[in-house]
Design an enzyme around this catalytic site. Structure first.
Site, PDB file in Angstrom:
ATOM      1  N   SER A 224       0.836  -1.200   0.000  1.00 49.63           N
ATOM      2  CA  SER A 224       0.000   0.000   0.000  1.00 49.63           C
ATOM      3  C   SER A 224       0.866   1.244   0.000  1.00 49.63           C
ATOM      4  O   SER A 224       2.019   1.220   0.445  1.00 49.63           O
ATOM      5  CB  SER A 224      -0.886   0.006   1.245  1.00 49.63           C
ATOM      6  OG  SER A 224      -1.557   1.236   1.399  1.00 49.63           O
TER       7      SER A 224
ATOM      8  N   TYR B 137      -3.040  -0.992  10.102  1.00 52.96           N
ATOM      9  CA  TYR B 137      -3.013  -1.240   8.658  1.00 52.96           C
ATOM     10  C   TYR B 137      -1.692  -0.804   8.057  1.00 52.96           C
ATOM     11  O   TYR B 137      -1.046  -1.539   7.299  1.00 52.96           O
ATOM     12  CB  TYR B 137      -4.173  -0.497   7.993  1.00 52.96           C
ATOM     13  CG  TYR B 137      -4.260  -0.729   6.507  1.00 52.96           C
ATOM     14  CD1 TYR B 137      -4.911  -1.842   6.008  1.00 52.96           C
ATOM     15  CD2 TYR B 137      -3.688   0.167   5.602  1.00 52.96           C
ATOM     16  CE1 TYR B 137      -4.988  -2.070   4.632  1.00 52.96           C
ATOM     17  CE2 TYR B 137      -3.753  -0.048   4.246  1.00 52.96           C
ATOM     18  CZ  TYR B 137      -4.404  -1.162   3.766  1.00 52.96           C
ATOM     19  OH  TYR B 137      -4.465  -1.389   2.416  1.00 52.96           O
TER      20      TYR B 137
END
Length: 255
Positions: free
Chosen positions: A137, A151
Site C-alpha cells: 500500500s 493497517y
C-alpha cells in the site's frame, strides 16, 4: 500463457484482476473466504478466453494456505505467478481497547501474507522460476496515525519482507514485485471516501501492467500516486494526521 494464483479474489482488486487475466486467456486460481462470490465470478468468466478455478481459503489459517496453494499448483500444473492480495482494513487507535480488531488486521495482512509467501517461494525454489507479487500500500511509506496505524504497520512489514526476498532471490529465476496502490475504489475504501481516488478499472489495469513488467517496487497507478508517495515519505509528521475521512475521525485506509 501463464497460471496465476490470486488471494482475496472475491471482491475489489483481486476480483477485477481475475477478470482482466481471464479476458486475455490466462489460467487463474481465485481464492477467498467467500466461496459463493468466487463461484459467481467463475460463472461470469465462463465466456472469456481463460480458465478460472476457485478455492475457498481463509489466509489466517497457515495450514489451509499451504494445502490450497499446493492443490491449486497441481490443478493448473504449475503456478507461475502468486499474487498475495488478501487484505483487511479496519483497526482502531491504539490504546482504545481494540486490541483484537488491530490484531485481526495484522493476522490477515501480514501473517496471512507470510503464509502465502512461504508456500509460493517453496514451490518456486523447487522449479527454479516464479513471480511473487505482494499487494502492499501507499500507506507502507509512512506510519499513519489513529485507526490506520495497524493497517499501515502491516503493509510496511509486507513491503519489507518483499524487499528482503528480492535481495535474497537475485539470480534464482524468482522475481518479487511489491505493489503500493493508492486510493483505488474498492469495498475496502468505500466507507472512507478518500480524496483523489482512482477507478477500479484504471487502478487494476495499472497493477496488471506492473505485474507484466515484473516491476520491483512501484506505486500504482503511477499518476498521481508516485508523486504523492514521494510527498508522503517527506511530509512532516504534523501533516500526517490529515489522512482522515473528515466525517467521524475515522482514518481513511489506503489499499
Amino acid at each position: 500463457m501463464s497460471a496465476y494464483f490470486i488471494s482475496g479474489a472475491s471482491s475489489g482488486i483481486g476480483r477485477e484482476l481475475v477478470r482482466l487475466l481471464a479476458a486475455r486467456g490466462e489460467t487463474v486460481v481465485a481464492a477467498a473466504r467467500r466461496i459463493e462470490e468466487l463461484e459467481a465470478l467463475a460463472a461470469e468468466a465462463e465466456h472469456l478466453a481463460g480458465a478460472v478455478h476457485v478455492f475457498e481459503l481463509d489466509v489466517t489459517d497457515p495450514a489451509a494456505v499451504d494445502r490450497v496453494v499446493r492443490m491449486a499448483d497441481q490443478v493448473v500444473r504449475g503456478i507461475d505467478v502468486v499474487v498475495v492480495n488478501a487484505g483487511r482494513g479496519g483497526g482502531k487507535p491504539i490504546g482504545t481497547g481494540a486490541f483484537e480488531e488491530n490484531r485481526a488486521v495484522l493476522d490477515t495482512n501480514l501473517i496471512g501474507a507470510l503464509a502465502q509467501m512461504e508456500t509460493a517461494v517453496s514451490l518456486f525454489r523447487d522449479r527454479g522460476r516464479g513471480h511473487l507479487v505482494l499487494v502492499s500500500s501507499l500507506a507502507a511509506w509512512r506510519g499513519l496515525p489513529g485507526s490506520a496505524a495497524a493497517y499501515s504497520a502491516s503493509k510496511t512489514a509486507l513491503a519489507s519482507l518483499g524487499e528482503s526476498l528480492r535481495i535474497e532471490l537475485q539470480g534464482s529465476g524468482i522475481d518479487v514485485t511489491v505493489l503500493r496502490p493508492g486510493y483505488i475504489q474498492t469495498p475496502l475504501t468505500a466507507r472512507a471516501r478518500p480524496p483523489l481516488s482512482t477507478s477500479i478499472t484504471k487502478g487494476v489495469g495499472a497493477i496488471l501492467d506492473a505485474i507484466d513488467r515484473r516491476a520491483e517496487d512501484v506505486a500504482v497507478p503511477p499518476w498521481p500516486w508516485r508523486p504523492l508517495g514521494w510527498m508522503l515519505r517527506r511530509a512532516p509528521e504534523r501533516l500526517l494526521g490529515r489522512f482522515s475521512d473528515g466525517r467521524s475521525g475515522r482514518r481513511a485506509r489506503v489499499r
